[in-house]
Design an enzyme around this catalytic site. Structure first.
Site, short mmCIF file in Angstrom:
data_model
loop_
_atom_site.label_atom_id
_atom_site.label_comp_id
_atom_site.label_asym_id
_atom_site.label_seq_id
_atom_site.Cartn_x
_atom_site.Cartn_y
_atom_site.Cartn_z
N GLY A 13 22.77 -2.57 -50.86
CA GLY A 13 24.35 -2.10 -50.01
C GLY A 13 23.85 -0.43 -50.22
O GLY A 13 22.94 -0.03 -51.14
N SER A 14 24.18 0.38 -50.53
CA SER A 14 24.68 2.13 -50.30
C SER A 14 24.61 1.97 -52.16
O SER A 14 24.99 1.60 -52.96
CB SER A 14 26.31 2.31 -50.04
OG SER A 14 27.25 2.00 -50.85
N THR A 15 24.19 3.13 -52.28
CA THR A 15 24.23 4.27 -53.61
C THR A 15 25.52 3.70 -53.77
O THR A 15 25.10 3.60 -55.49
CB THR A 15 23.04 5.09 -53.63
OG1 THR A 15 21.91 5.33 -52.87
CG2 THR A 15 23.30 5.65 -54.60
N GLY A 16 26.57 4.37 -53.27
CA GLY A 16 27.47 4.59 -53.75
C GLY A 16 28.31 3.66 -54.73
O GLY A 16 28.97 3.53 -55.48
N VAL A 17 28.20 2.38 -53.85
CA VAL A 17 29.11 1.22 -54.07
C VAL A 17 28.49 1.03 -55.05
O VAL A 17 28.64 -0.07 -56.37
CB VAL A 17 28.74 0.08 -53.21
CG1 VAL A 17 29.85 -0.93 -53.32
CG2 VAL A 17 29.84 0.51 -51.78
N GLU A 43 19.21 -2.93 -54.59
CA GLU A 43 18.27 -1.88 -53.58
C GLU A 43 19.13 -1.25 -52.86
O GLU A 43 20.45 -1.97 -52.48
CB GLU A 43 16.92 -2.96 -53.17
CG GLU A 43 15.79 -1.87 -51.91
CD GLU A 43 16.68 -1.68 -50.79
OE1 GLU A 43 17.08 -0.93 -50.28
OE2 GLU A 43 17.01 -2.52 -49.89
N LYS A 94 28.56 -12.57 -51.09
CA LYS A 94 29.27 -12.26 -50.55
C LYS A 94 28.54 -11.46 -49.53
O LYS A 94 28.24 -10.17 -49.98
CB LYS A 94 30.83 -11.56 -51.19
CG LYS A 94 31.51 -10.24 -50.27
CD LYS A 94 32.54 -9.39 -50.80
CE LYS A 94 32.17 -8.10 -50.49
NZ LYS A 94 32.68 -8.21 -48.38
N GLU A 122 21.68 10.05 -46.15
CA GLU A 122 21.43 9.02 -45.14
C GLU A 122 22.08 9.20 -44.32
O GLU A 122 23.96 8.63 -44.10
CB GLU A 122 21.63 8.13 -46.00
CG GLU A 122 20.83 6.88 -45.90
CD GLU A 122 20.67 5.34 -46.75
OE1 GLU A 122 20.20 4.36 -46.39
OE2 GLU A 122 21.71 5.38 -47.05
N CYS A 140 17.09 0.47 -44.22
CA CYS A 140 16.56 1.09 -45.63
C CYS A 140 15.72 2.25 -45.66
O CYS A 140 15.83 3.01 -45.96
CB CYS A 140 16.79 0.14 -46.71
SG CYS A 140 17.95 -0.67 -46.96
#
Length: 541
Positions: free
Chosen positions: A265-269, A293, A212, A425, A327
């Site tokens: 992608g993002s840290t939260g996700v 990462e 995806k 970020e 990043c």
């Protein structure tokens, strides 16, 4: 059948073309852009041997020209995720049983296609769909992707060659099995090379993949999938779907054959995904591999002995290439007071010389940010800085979305090393500087280390070897990729394996053998040629 111990071609980095005026590659790329701009692509999902069109479509536009339609993609739903998993599992047995040299051949061919016949199409799609200038597209979509493919094949053979010792009368060996099940590849918008590497690296090691991409990268992802097909990747080995994150997660993370996720992608996700996997751990046949990462709040630390021109170039390139949407982009920097005035003068001169506009004009250094959501977020931070008496915007600070998502390269100077834009970020062309007392270098290193939850990239600029050594040691956990007298971006496959720790991910180093080891499960085999026939040991006599 015929067999042999095969040596693959030695991997070398793909040379970067310069696209200078009147060069052949410049004309080829401009012609490709013209052809692609003149048509609207109808982009299907790829599931098994089918191109899936749902007729529920979404529009794709250029970030720098959001009224220009590049094409439409067909949106999927949960049923398509299930179909993709089923197609992957159906393809698994034949793919697992294919000789490794044939898997190698497929991806070596993919590398040659990326470097040759597909080069201009990959670059053009990345420029138009992700708003990268010609050089940023070249080092990403053409060169880095090609490097990933070539070096991963070489690393695969090195992994297979790692074998244990054997005692007399015994043959010990290790085989590297693909993971049992399927791998989910979830890829970002900002690098076409990452979008191609995350599914292909797992597939190279014998795994089947559901992929995806970010919606804002689908235009180039479609070209990557066409390339994989042209290289001979069998149907069902890599399946490409365009579904919402919740729909994908609801099916994939509850499936017993889920074997691993390859994520950027993002840290939260990523943290939410980890939590879902943990909550569902009892459902799986095996413990899934979680490779990710994520974000960065990357720094440049200047010592009082720093060469100012080196420092300013590292700031200008590290912070503003690809609009800071890397990043690894430099988004915070620490400038000693003795160098501040000269640094400020030269940095502002650089920014004044930047040209900003569409990617089709090769003279533009700065292009648009990826979408309106990113634009609005960055504008909010800039507006807050304008109202804050403790900070000063010394360059940029303007933005305009009338034609594209354009954010002017912006430099903020703060008196507080923990000001919000030093810590959070932003993922855009905003650089925050903190001017420290030149007598407090070591104390400032401590601030650098504890300011951010991230630990992806960082740099030290200095002409004092003792200072370089001190920074390298004190910042050992602050960056997974550390640069000495250079910008903190631009990792090259085979030279600087990429990844960070803390809030920046699992540090499994894309572009290295370390990463590929995550996509195999070793089995040790011991064969005894003359087995024992009596349980008694000599000590029993």
């Amino acid at each position: 059948m015929s067999t042999g111990f095969f040596n693959v071609p030695v991997a070398v980095n793909e040379p970067v073309k310069n696209y200078a005026p009147n060069s052949l590659e410049r004309k080829q790329l401009q012609d490709t852009i013209a052809v692609m701009r003149a048509q609207q692509m109808d982009i299907p999902m790829y599931i098994g041997n089918k191109e899936v069109r749902t007729n529920d479509t979404a529009v794709l536009t250029s970030p720098h020209d959001h009224k220009h339609i590049l094409g439409h993609y067909h949106k999927g739903n949960k049923t398509h995720v299930t179909q993709a998993i089923d197609a992957a599992l159906a393809a698994r047995e034949n793919w697992v049983n294919m000789g490794w040299e044939h898997r190698a051949s497929i991806f070596l061919k993919a590398a040659e296609l990326a470097a040759g016949p597909f080069r201009m199409k990959l670059n053009a799609a990345t420029m138009m769909g992700q708003s990268k200038n010609v050089y940023q597209a070249e080092i990403d979509a053409a060169c880095e992707f090609t490097d990933f493919l070539r070096f991963n094949v070489q690393y695969m053979t090195e992994i297979y060659k790692q074998q244990p010792i054997s005692s007399p009368g015994i043959w010990n060996r290790v085989e590297q099995r693909p993971l049992e099940g399927f791998v989910f590849a979830l890829t970002p918008f900002n690098f076409t090379a990452i979008a191609g590497n995350l599914p292909s690296s797992a597939a190279l090691m014998g795994n089947v993949v559901v992929w995806k991409p970010a919606n804002t990268q689908i235009y180039a992802a479609n070209v990557l999938m066409q390339l994989f097909k042209a290289a001979g990747v069998p149907d069902g080995v890599i399946n490409l779907v365009y579904v919402s994150g919740p729909d994908a997660g609801d099916i994939i993370f509850k499936h017993p054959d889920f074997a691993g996720i390859h994520f950027t992608g993002s840290t939260g996700v990523f943290q939410d995904i980890w939590k879902q996997i943990g909550n569902n751990i009892h459902l799986y046949k095996s413990y899934p591999r979680i490779v990710g990462e994520t974000g960065g709040k990357d720094f440049i630390m200047a010592h009082p002995t720093a060469d100012v021109k080196t420092l300013v170039t590292a700031l200008s390139r590290g912070a503003f290439e690809y609009q800071g949407q890397k990043c690894s982009a430099a988004s915070r920097a620490y400038i000693p007071s003795n160098l501040w005035e000269e640094t400020k003068t030269l940095l502002m001169a650089d920014l004044k010389s930047f040209k900003m506009g569409p990617t089709e004009d090769f003279s533009n250094f700065i292009n648009a940010v990826i979408d309106e959501k990113s634009f609005d977020k960055l504008a909010k931070y800039i507006d807050a800085a304008k109202k804050d008496n403790n900070v000063e915007i010394i360059a940029g600070g303007n933005y305009d979305k009338s034609k594209g998502w354009f954010i002017e390269p912006t430099v903020i100077v703060t008196k507080d090393p923990y000001y919000v834009t030093m810590c959070e970020e932003l993922f855009g062309p905003v650089l925050t500087l903190y001017v420290y007392d030149s007598n407090e270098f070591e104390e400032t290193l401590d601030i650098v280390d504890k300011t951010s939850v991230y630990a992806l990239t960082g740099a030290i600029i200095s002409q004092d070897r003792y200072a370089i050594e001190l920074a390298t040691k004190k910042l050992s956990n602050s960056a997974g990729n550390f640069y000495i007298n250079d910008k903190c971006t631009g990792a090259v496959v085979g030279q600087q394996p990429f990844g960070g720790a803390r809030g920046s991910g699992t540090n499994d180093k894309a572009g290295s053998m370390i990463n590929l080891l995550r996509w195999v499960s070793p089995r040790t085999i011991k064969e005894t040629f003359v087995p024992a026939t009596d349980y008694r040991y000599p000590f029993l006599d």
